[in-house]
Design a protein around this motif. Structure first.
Motif, PDB file in Angstrom:
ATOM      1  N   GLU B   2       0.809  -1.220   0.000  1.00 35.58           N
ATOM      2  CA  GLU B   2       0.000   0.000   0.000  1.00 35.58           C
ATOM      3  C   GLU B   2       0.847   1.277   0.000  1.00 35.58           C
ATOM      4  OE1 GLU B   2      -3.755   1.824   2.518  1.00 35.58           O
ATOM      5  OE2 GLU B   2      -2.622   0.120   3.293  1.00 35.58           O
ATOM      6  N   PHE B   3       1.897   1.282   0.828  1.00 35.28           N
ATOM      7  CA  PHE B   3       2.673   2.518   0.989  1.00 35.28           C
ATOM      8  C   PHE B   3       4.060   2.419   0.329  1.00 35.28           C
ATOM      9  CE2 PHE B   3      -0.080   2.218   4.811  1.00 35.28           C
ATOM     10  CZ  PHE B   3      -0.890   3.306   4.548  1.00 35.28           C
ATOM     11  N   ILE B   6       5.596   5.765  -0.834  1.00 36.84           N
ATOM     12  CA  ILE B   6       6.010   6.620   0.286  1.00 36.84           C
ATOM     13  C   ILE B   6       7.308   6.105   0.891  1.00 36.84           C
ATOM     14  CG2 ILE B   6       5.408   7.140   2.703  1.00 36.84           C
ATOM     15  CD1 ILE B   6       4.119   9.034   0.797  1.00 36.84           C
ATOM     16  N   ILE B   7       7.377   4.804   1.083  1.00 37.33           N
ATOM     17  CA  ILE B   7       8.586   4.211   1.690  1.00 37.33           C
ATOM     18  C   ILE B   7       9.801   4.495   0.802  1.00 37.33           C
ATOM     19  CG2 ILE B   7       9.681   2.029   2.380  1.00 37.33           C
ATOM     20  CD1 ILE B   7       6.769   1.049   3.003  1.00 37.33           C
ATOM     21  N   LEU B   9      10.159   6.965  -1.320  1.00 37.65           N
ATOM     22  CA  LEU B   9      10.477   8.399  -1.230  1.00 37.65           C
ATOM     23  C   LEU B   9      11.304   8.702   0.015  1.00 37.65           C
ATOM     24  CD1 LEU B   9       7.261  10.430  -2.204  1.00 37.65           C
ATOM     25  CD2 LEU B   9       9.511  10.571  -3.266  1.00 37.65           C
ATOM     26  N   LEU B  10      10.884   8.112   1.119  1.00 39.72           N
ATOM     27  CA  LEU B  10      11.587   8.380   2.384  1.00 39.72           C
ATOM     28  C   LEU B  10      12.997   7.792   2.367  1.00 39.72           C
ATOM     29  CD1 LEU B  10       8.658   7.741   4.918  1.00 39.72           C
ATOM     30  CD2 LEU B  10       9.636   9.942   4.293  1.00 39.72           C
ATOM     31  N   ARG B  11      13.158   6.649   1.736  1.00 36.14           N
ATOM     32  CA  ARG B  11      14.487   6.027   1.702  1.00 36.14           C
ATOM     33  C   ARG B  11      15.440   6.779   0.780  1.00 36.14           C
ATOM     34  NH1 ARG B  11      12.707  -0.261   2.189  1.00 36.14           N
ATOM     35  NH2 ARG B  11      12.318  -0.159   4.427  1.00 36.14           N
ATOM     36  N   GLN B  12      14.858   7.479  -0.181  1.00 39.56           N
ATOM     37  CA  GLN B  12      15.703   8.223  -1.118  1.00 39.56           C
ATOM     38  C   GLN B  12      16.127   9.586  -0.557  1.00 39.56           C
ATOM     39  OE1 GLN B  12      13.313   8.378  -4.655  1.00 39.56           O
ATOM     40  NE2 GLN B  12      13.481   6.165  -4.985  1.00 39.56           N
ATOM     41  N   LEU B  13      15.581   9.939   0.568  1.00 32.06           N
ATOM     42  CA  LEU B  13      15.945  11.233   1.162  1.00 32.06           C
ATOM     43  C   LEU B  13      17.442  11.295   1.451  1.00 32.06           C
ATOM     44  CD1 LEU B  13      13.149  11.974   3.806  1.00 32.06           C
ATOM     45  CD2 LEU B  13      13.771  13.417   1.879  1.00 32.06           C
ATOM     46  N   GLN B  14      18.001  12.463   1.244  1.00 35.98           N
ATOM     47  CA  GLN B  14      19.439  12.615   1.514  1.00 35.98           C
ATOM     48  C   GLN B  14      19.706  12.514   3.015  1.00 35.98           C
ATOM     49  OE1 GLN B  14      20.651  16.331  -0.198  1.00 35.98           O
ATOM     50  NE2 GLN B  14      20.727  15.508  -2.283  1.00 35.98           N
ATOM     51  N   GLN B  15      20.818  11.889   3.335  1.00 34.80           N
ATOM     52  CA  GLN B  15      21.204  11.766   4.741  1.00 34.80           C
ATOM     53  C   GLN B  15      21.745  13.109   5.236  1.00 34.80           C
ATOM     54  OE1 GLN B  15      21.341   8.876   6.993  1.00 34.80           O
ATOM     55  NE2 GLN B  15      19.744   8.272   5.555  1.00 34.80           N
ATOM     56  N   VAL B  16      21.188  13.579   6.290  1.00 34.32           N
ATOM     57  CA  VAL B  16      21.692  14.819   6.890  1.00 34.32           C
ATOM     58  C   VAL B  16      22.857  14.442   7.790  1.00 34.32           C
ATOM     59  CG1 VAL B  16      21.094  16.819   8.304  1.00 34.32           C
ATOM     60  CG2 VAL B  16      19.382  15.797   6.814  1.00 34.32           C
ATOM     61  N   LYS B  17      23.966  15.142   7.612  1.00 34.32           N
ATOM     62  CA  LYS B  17      25.173  14.782   8.357  1.00 34.32           C
ATOM     63  C   LYS B  17      25.546  15.865   9.352  1.00 34.32           C
ATOM     64  CE  LYS B  17      26.985  11.760   4.810  1.00 34.32           C
ATOM     65  NZ  LYS B  17      28.038  11.509   3.827  1.00 34.32           N
TER      66      LYS B  17
END
Lengths: 196, 230
Positions: B2-3, B6-7, B9-17
């Protein structure tokens, strides 16, 4: 133990080394390992980089100060995420209260609607992917805090349900349902993006 | 799933360091802050953040105790209450201070006219001992309908002690210091009169069956006593 040997130790062994022998190098290695994951987690939750850095530093200071309260039966990652999560929630509530009072004070004087300026979103400084990230980040911040924390830990930090359950002190079933509700809220907020 | 979108999209977010100077800043803060690791127990207790709420709590508790103490209803412990003196017992005590071991209606019983007992709201009592008690009991039952009421509001009894011309002696003719030897099947025993001073009695209304049994015992004792006298 030499520095080289310390790098080979697990998190739990490092904190034990720090507890028992007060080896600062062990602590520094732990900071090195966890500074980025924690920064990412806290930033996604709060949405403010400066505040996020403060919270992460505070987390490591607490680890340093209360190292003896760590029990070897728990995973170190769970322990440090719990500390960070608690601090992040406190900071979130503090900021919300401050915003609420400042808006009220302003409204009384001017008698008009006041909107909080969002200075973090600056399209001129962002690339396309950056813009997308920014939109997602804004959407994450609109999700209810209880669901938001779960979604970040699961889908961004990649922790297991059991770890999240241990960190938040909630049963696994509740964790799963909260994650699903958080995802549903996000899906509604990001409908336009994921259709692309 | 279902999601799934969304999952992803969230995994592709850049890692904030964290910034490169993060560790240096952190160690500087740690070194600059004087951690209270060496703080003594008393130092950790007597800090304003703990002292103020603790003091407020203590004051509240003291105030509550004072207020509750003033308003509390005082209730007596039923076990510590001294029982009221019973008129029917004191009546007998005033008469002769002894209770006969056996109450036998014989010819030897002197008429009780000498020991006049006047009851305001009761028929005159002609006998002492158990008979008098029975009379009083029946009187109180008539006037107050029951034992409980009688205990709270005893019948008024006037004992004109001065009128007692002759102290009453039980049929046994035994005084406190005297005794009689009675032979039972199991052996011979001495019988002493019972002193009622300091005793408290419970008023019992025996059933008809119990009354019959008591009378039988009385008769038996009477016979034994008569045979002893012979």
């Amino acid at each position: 133990l030499t520095d080289k040997n310390l790098y080979e130790l697990t998190d739990e062994e490092l904190i034990l080394e720090f507890q028992q022998n007060n080896t600062v190098k062990a602590y520094e290695i732990l900071v090195e390992r966890y500074k980025n994951p924690l920064t990412n987690y806290i930033f996604r939750f709060l949405g403010d980089y400066e505040a996020c850095l403060d919270v992460v530093q505070e987390t490591f200071i607490k680890v340093y100060r209360y190292k003896d309260s760590y029990s070897s039966i728990a995973k170190f990652s769970t322990w440090i995420y719990t500390i960070a999560g608690n601090l992040a929630r406190t900071e979130y509530q503090r900021r919300r209260r401050r915003k609420f009072f400042s808006i009220n004070a302003y409204g009384e004087e001017k008698d008009e609607i006041f909107e909080i300026p969002d200075e973090s979103y600056r399209p001129d400084q962002l690339t396309d992917s950056g813009i997308k990230d920014e939109i997602i980040q804004k959407a994450i911040r609109k999700v209810s805090p209880a669901y938001r924390e779960m979604v970040i830990l699961r889908d961004i930090q990649g922790l297991s349900y059991e770890e999240i359950s241990e960190i938040s002190g909630i049963r696994v079933g509740t964790v799963k349902s909260r994650i699903n509700r958080g995802r549903a809220q996000l899906q509604k907020l990001l409908e336009d993006i994921y259709k692309e | 799933m279902e999601f799934r979108n969304i999952i992803n999209l969230l995994r592709q977010l850049q890692q904030v360091k964290a910034p490169s100077n993060f560790e240096a800043d952190l160690m500087r803060r740690i070194n600059s802050e004087k951690f209270s690791l060496q703080n003594t127990f008393w130092q950790t207790i007597f800090i304003p953040s703990r002292m103020i709420p603790a003091a407020a709590l203590a004051v509240t508790v003291v105030l509550l105790v004072i207020v509750l103490n003033n308003t509390a209803v005082t209730r007596e412990n039923p076990f510590s209450i001294i029982p009221k003196e019973r008129q029917d017992v004191t009546l007998t005590l005033k008469a002769d201070n002894t209770v006969p071991v056996k109450q036998i209606k014989t010819d030897k019983i002197e008429p009780v006219e000498k020991n006049k007992v006047e009851l305001k709201s009761a028929p005159s009592v002609e006998t002492f001992g158990l008979q008098k008690d029975e009379a009083l009991r029946s009187e109180s039952a008539q006037t107050t309908e029951g034992y409980e009421k009688t205990a709270g509001a005893p019948a008024e009894v006037n004992l004109p002690e001065k009128k007692l011309t002759k102290p009453f002696l039980p049929p046994t003719q035994l005084t406190e210091n005297e005794s009689a030897n009675v032979t039972f099947a199991s052996g011979k025993i001495s019988v002493y009169p019972v002193n009622k001073a300091g005793l408290n009695f419970r008023q019992v209304n025996p059933s008809s069956q119990q009354k019959i049994e008591i009378n039988q015992l009385k008769e038996k004792l009477e016979q034994m006593y008569k045979s002893k006298l012979k």
